[in-house]
Scaffold this active site. Structure first.
Site, mmCIF file in Angstrom:
data_model
loop_
_atom_site.group_PDB
_atom_site.id
_atom_site.type_symbol
_atom_site.label_atom_id
_atom_site.label_comp_id
_atom_site.label_asym_id
_atom_site.label_seq_id
_atom_site.Cartn_x
_atom_site.Cartn_y
_atom_site.Cartn_z
ATOM 1 N N ASP A 158 0.802 -1.231 0.000
ATOM 2 C CA ASP A 158 0.000 0.000 0.000
ATOM 3 C C ASP A 158 0.826 1.268 0.000
ATOM 4 O OD1 ASP A 158 0.553 -0.632 2.902
ATOM 5 O OD2 ASP A 158 -0.524 1.255 3.177
ATOM 6 N N ASP B 280 5.433 0.190 3.380
ATOM 7 C CA ASP B 280 5.569 -1.045 4.145
ATOM 8 C C ASP B 280 5.435 -2.254 3.220
ATOM 9 O OD1 ASP B 280 2.879 -1.129 3.535
ATOM 10 O OD2 ASP B 280 2.235 -0.425 5.497
ATOM 11 N N TYR C 76 -6.098 1.159 8.400
ATOM 12 C CA TYR C 76 -7.133 1.500 7.417
ATOM 13 C C TYR C 76 -8.508 1.148 7.971
ATOM 14 C CZ TYR C 76 -3.288 2.309 4.238
ATOM 15 O OH TYR C 76 -2.149 2.797 3.663
ATOM 16 N N GLU D 13 5.987 9.621 3.382
ATOM 17 C CA GLU D 13 5.632 8.297 2.862
ATOM 18 C C GLU D 13 4.746 8.412 1.623
ATOM 19 O OE1 GLU D 13 4.228 3.928 4.536
ATOM 20 O OE2 GLU D 13 3.667 5.718 5.670
#
Length: 500
Positions: A89, A92, A241, A478
């Site tokens: 995603d 990671d 999430y 990120e």
């Protein structure tokens, strides 16, 4: 330095105020002062997805991010199914299907709305869509009455800093079922498969039909067994999430996409049965209402279909909440002119909202449609100019003169929060880097990342237009698939415009 930034911020604000007033030739010239190369940015924004691939990577030109290698080849083994493929995603090594499906939907919407403007990048966009859509098909079809929704324990993974190629953490498999429902993740998966089915309808009809038939089944599952996947899966998806907005928006979103893909009255009647939705001033992987309103308003604006007028009104109410000079605006802007919604990865909201701005502007332009925010008359060019300002800001027309797309322009983030990018590749460091092995000397190093994740759009600047370029500052440094998934459409829109 502080003085020059303040002066730049004031100048950017001055430009922004001017362009917000709409569309004179002089104002358009001001917007173009940064002169971004949208075609180059478009190509790079799609290339980014190759760096996020999980599974068995293709060879040659089909895999241009060459510092990545095969990974996650045993994914699904815990459930005795094949769940290889898909995308990590963000920075990671976890596959979260909820944001991945949203990414797939947005990439597909971009291809459907702007495919003719993509030129040679349309094939690359289709490849990016296929990579995740094929994985989502596996997740939906592997086991009867079960939808797989993630691979990899996020709580364990987030304690490690290792390459995806070296993963030695538990690749736990997560799913929803009739007894542990997930209407939100199922609704979004149905939307993704339905949207993707239209992308491939004319180029791969067999694949398209499989996508659509699976989308229908997944949506039926979503409405038959209702519940939030956050309640069913707990710490496996929260706080990463969580479905904070509930699942009604995904049911509306999924039905809207299936209606567009099938024109079946069942989905229209379902939408009517859902009643009025929320009136958000945000659009993201979590809250889909605004996207559904714009998608459904297409029939009202382009076809003058009165059955969809309520969605047009809700779409325009959303726009009134975004426009800075609207009397009902509820949106904050930085001094440099960037939409600012939330401190965590703000550019995800900017790119998603910008997609809605360009798309609704496109619909309005086709019918010379205008609407009102109080006493303010809003034209298609007002939405277009605001969208352009956001895209230009991301590409470097901002107080820091920094591009927030890695590899685009002379000055971009060098220390992004991304395991594969920040750790040496297998070619340069063939020895395994274990769970703890990447922190020293790599994560805590002040050196630039050794591998450039070309096209990655990071979380972005703070509310003061500042950006520290710090690997540890994940909320700003990120990248994520859903940030890029939403910017592909607007980049194609501007790349294909006559002003480029």
């Amino acid at each position: 330095m502080a003085m020059s930034c303040t002066a730049l911020s004031f100048f950017s604000l001055f430009i922004f105020v001017l362009i917000s007033l709409d569309s004179s030739i002089g104002n358009v010239q001001l917007v173009q002062a940064g002169n971004p190369n949208y075609r180059d940015a478009l190509a790079k924004s799609i290339l980014f997805f190759q760096g996020q691939r999980s599974g068995n990577l293709p060879s040659g030109a089909a895999q241009q991010i060459t510092w990545r290698s095969n990974s996650g080849l045993s994914d699904g083994r815990f459930a005795q199914v094949d769940l290889t493929g898909g995308y990590y995603d963000a920075g990671d090594n976890v596959k979260f299907n909820f944001p991945m499906a949203f990414t797939t939907t947005m990439l597909s919407w971009g291809a459907l709305e702007y495919g003719k403007k993509m030129g040679p990048q349309l094939a690359s966009t289709r490849a990016a869509i296929r990579w995740s859509a094929t994985y989502l098909l596996k997740c939906a079809r592997a086991t009867l009455n079960r939808l797989y929704v993630g691979v990899g324990d996020p709580n364990i993974d987030h304690k490690c800093w290792e390459r995806p190629e070296d993963m030695d953490t538990s690749r736990t498999v997560y799913w929803v079922s009739p007894s542990n429902p997930g209407s939100d993740v199922a609704g979004e998966t149905a939307a993704a498969l339905a949207a993707a089915s239209m992308v491939f309808r004319k180029v791969d009809s067999k694949y398209s039909k499989l996508l659509l038939s699976t989308a229908k089944k997944v949506f039926q599952f979503a409405i038959q067994y209702r519940g939030a996947y956050s309640d069913s899966l707990g710490s496996a998806v929260c706080p990463f999430y969580c479905s904070y907005s509930g699942y009604k928006d995904e049911l509306v979103w999924g039905a809207a996409w299936l209606l567009r893909a099938t024109n079946d009255a069942f989905y229209f009647n379902f939408l009517k049965s859902m009643g009025a939705g929320d009136s958000p001033d945000i659009f993201s992987w979590d809250n889909k209402f605004a996207g559904a309103y714009v998608l459904l308003s297409r029939r009202a604006v382009l076809n003058n279909d009165k059955n969809f007028d309520s969605y047009k009104q809700q779409a325009e109410q959303f726009m009134c909440g975004i426009l800075p000079n609207s009397p009902s605006s509820s949106t904050q802007y930085t001094q440099g002119g960037l939409i600012y919604k939330l401190p965590g990865s703000n550019l995800q909201y900017v790119t998603s909202i910008t997609f809605l701005l360009t798309t609704y502007s496109k619909y309005m332009s086709a019918r010379k449609h205008t609407f009102n925010c109080g006493n303010l008359v809003v034209t298609s060019s007002a939405l277009r100019n605001l969208a352009k300002r956001q895209v230009d800001y991301i590409l470097g027309v901002n107080p820091l003169k920094m591009s927030y797309m890695v590899g685009y322009g002379p000055y971009y983030p060098k220390r992004i929060h991304h395991r594969g990018s920040s750790l040496p590749s297998l070619d340069s460091h063939p020895q395994t880097i274990g769970c703890d092995g990447g922190f020293q000397p790599f994560f805590y190093s002040s050196n630039p990342n050794p591998n450039i994740l070309v096209g990655a759009v990071v979380g972005g600047p703070n509310q003061n237009d500042g950006f520290p370029d710090d690997r540890a500052d994940y909320s700003h440094s990120e990248p994520a698939t859903y940030i890029n998934g939403a910017i592909v459409g607007p980049l194609a829109y501007f790349a294909g415009s006559k002003s480029q």
